[in-house]
Design a protein around this motif. Structure first.
Motif, short mmCIF file in Angstrom:
data_model
loop_
_atom_site.label_atom_id
_atom_site.label_comp_id
_atom_site.label_asym_id
_atom_site.label_seq_id
_atom_site.Cartn_x
_atom_site.Cartn_y
_atom_site.Cartn_z
N GLU A 144 73.20 58.67 53.79
CA GLU A 144 73.94 58.69 52.52
C GLU A 144 73.93 57.31 51.85
O GLU A 144 73.81 57.20 50.64
CB GLU A 144 75.38 59.17 52.75
CG GLU A 144 75.49 60.64 53.10
CD GLU A 144 74.95 61.56 52.00
OE1 GLU A 144 75.02 61.16 50.83
OE2 GLU A 144 74.47 62.65 52.32
N GLU A 145 74.06 56.28 52.67
CA GLU A 145 74.03 54.92 52.10
C GLU A 145 72.66 54.63 51.48
O GLU A 145 72.57 54.10 50.37
CB GLU A 145 74.33 53.89 53.18
CG GLU A 145 74.33 52.45 52.67
CD GLU A 145 74.58 51.43 53.75
OE1 GLU A 145 74.90 50.28 53.41
OE2 GLU A 145 74.43 51.76 54.95
N LYS A 164 70.52 56.81 50.41
CA LYS A 164 70.37 57.69 49.25
C LYS A 164 71.02 57.06 48.02
O LYS A 164 70.46 57.08 46.92
CB LYS A 164 70.99 59.05 49.55
CG LYS A 164 70.84 60.07 48.44
CD LYS A 164 71.44 61.40 48.87
CE LYS A 164 71.37 62.42 47.73
NZ LYS A 164 71.97 63.72 48.15
N THR A 165 72.18 56.47 48.21
CA THR A 165 72.88 55.81 47.11
C THR A 165 72.09 54.59 46.61
O THR A 165 71.96 54.36 45.40
CB THR A 165 74.29 55.37 47.55
OG1 THR A 165 75.04 56.53 47.94
CG2 THR A 165 75.02 54.65 46.43
N HIS A 207 70.33 54.07 42.98
CA HIS A 207 70.69 52.92 42.14
C HIS A 207 69.44 52.18 41.64
O HIS A 207 69.34 51.84 40.46
CB HIS A 207 71.59 51.97 42.92
CG HIS A 207 71.97 50.74 42.13
ND1 HIS A 207 73.01 50.73 41.22
CD2 HIS A 207 71.44 49.49 42.10
CE1 HIS A 207 73.11 49.53 40.67
NE2 HIS A 207 72.16 48.76 41.19
#
Length: 418
Positions: A8-9, A11-12, A16
């Motif tokens: 998830e990190e 993916k963020t 960005h």
């Protein structure tokens, strides 16, 4: 489990960067993101900065051999891409945003596990600006101001000594194709390229009253283009020769015989020797076209990037890791080469380099619709595989690595452009 836990990190972060594309030597937001992440994962990280936005950092320095994992920070100029920056025209339709996530994932994994401490080589991460050869007017200004010498990020970093202590390099890159299964590629060489500018000069005259006194520069450029078209059957298929002549500059009017036209073209080939030979033949066609119609031509040559020949020895370790991996099911290792180019070829002149390519995307690379589609593979499975490759590289034989100087690199460039 590490890479799944950080999905998830990553993916963020990927989203960005994808949403904030930046052109070469202008990757300020991306630089800040990378810098913040590295310091978060390793409070003791020492970061060295170069070429406006470049970052270099080590995890270890106590071994006799050093590997650089290299990621590219920049986007492509593609204003029609669906997720382009509407002000700058930048878009991440070459996949560099996932190179960065791969590097950051690896860095976080190594910083947490400390597994590298038992390896026979040092680990260095280099985040390099300006791989894409574009936005040249801006880079001309940087050069005039003395901020850079080379337009490409890796040659400029080489000039600054960023890679002087590196013995071999590992880079990754997206594949511009869609696959039905998790796929990687090795041993795919890239063409090199240079730029040619042909300034055809004629004589202006009234196009209606007295065209007989004129010398039509546009006609020379047309003859030149026809000549190149006929010449294509005389270049070798195995050398991946490409040239694409376009009108670069002219202020023609329909009632005046045009007295100057500039034609620009790139020239791509698989080897530098063949590049020099074909470049001379292009020049001969230009000179003949100008002479045939009573004009002149000025020729300017600008070096782009060297051909990239992947190090087959280093890639044997990648293949071994693939054979032991259960999640990545397809390997392409027989393509040989493509006519795309990158400044990894320049770096590979100095020491052995490999570029591991990976699927997980849809659309046309450098096109308006390019995007990541298999997030789990790109952001989890692939970086986990890279960690396995780094373990295998612990068995690299130092005697099978080569090293060349930057002076030798510049000598080679001079032999091509002069």
């Amino acid at each position: 489990m590490f890479f799944e836990e950080h999905f998830e990190e990553m993916k963020t972060i990927a989203a960005h960067i994808f949403d904030n594309p930046e052109l070469g030597y202008k990757e300020w937001k991306t630089k800040e993101l990378v810098e913040t992440f590295l310091k978060k994962e390793n409070a003791d990280a020492e970061l060295t900065y170069f070429s406006t936005t470049g970052i270099k950092t080590y995890l270890s320095k106590d071994k006799p051999v050093t590997m650089a994992f290299i990621a590219e920070l920049d986007a492509v100029y593609a204003p029609s891409h669906f997720n382009s920056d509407k002000e700058t025209g930048a878009a991440h339709n070459c996949g560099h945003f996932t190179q960065i996530t791969s590097a950051l994932s690896l860095y976080a994994y190594l910083a947490e596990t400390k597994i590298y401490e038992n390896w026979n080589y040092n680990v260095c991460f280099v985040f390099v600006p300006a791989e894409e050869y574009l936005d040249l007017e801006y880079r001309e200004k940087l050069k005039a101001q003395g901020e850079i010498v080379y337009f490409g990020g890796k040659p400029e970093a080489m000039r600054l000594g960023v890679f002087d202590d590196i013995d071999f390099g590992v880079c990754v890159h997206s594949i511009g194709e869609e696959f039905s299964e998790p796929t990687i590629e090795i041993d795919c060489d890239l063409a090199g390229f240079l730029y040619k500018h042909y300034r055809f000069e004629g004589k202006a005259a009234h196009a209606g009253f007295d065209p007989f006194s004129g010398v039509n520069a546009y006609s020379m450029s047309t003859l030149f283009n026809v000549g190149l078209g006929l010449m294509r059957q005389q270049v070798r298929d195995d050398q991946l020769v490409r040239f694409n002549p376009i009108v670069m500059a002219s202020d023609m009017s329909t009632n005046v015989i045009p007295n100057h036209v500039t034609i620009g073209t790139d020239l791509r080939t698989k080897s530098t020797d063949y590049m020099k030979m074909v470049a001379k033949r292009l020049d001969d066609v230009a000179l003949g076209s100008a002479q045939a119609l009573g004009g002149k031509v000025e020729i300017e040559t600008q070096m782009g990037y060297l051909p990239f020949v992947q190090d087959r020895y280093l890639n044997t370790f990648v293949k071994t890791a693939f054979e032991e991996n259960k999640k990545i099911t397809a390997l392409i290792d027989d393509r040989g080469g493509i006519a795309a180019a990158g400044d990894i070829g320049d770096l590979a002149f100095m020491f052995p380099c490999i570029q591991i390519s990976y699927g997980g995307f849809a659309g046309t690379i450098h096109g308006d619709d390019f995007r990541m589609t298999d997030e789990e593979f790109v952001l989890t499975t692939f970086p986990e595989f890279l960690s396995e490759v780094l373990v295998k590289l612990n068995d690299v034989d130092r005697d099978k690595l080569y090293k060349r100087s930057f002076a030798a690199y510049e000598e080679l460039l001079h032999s091509i452009t002069n």
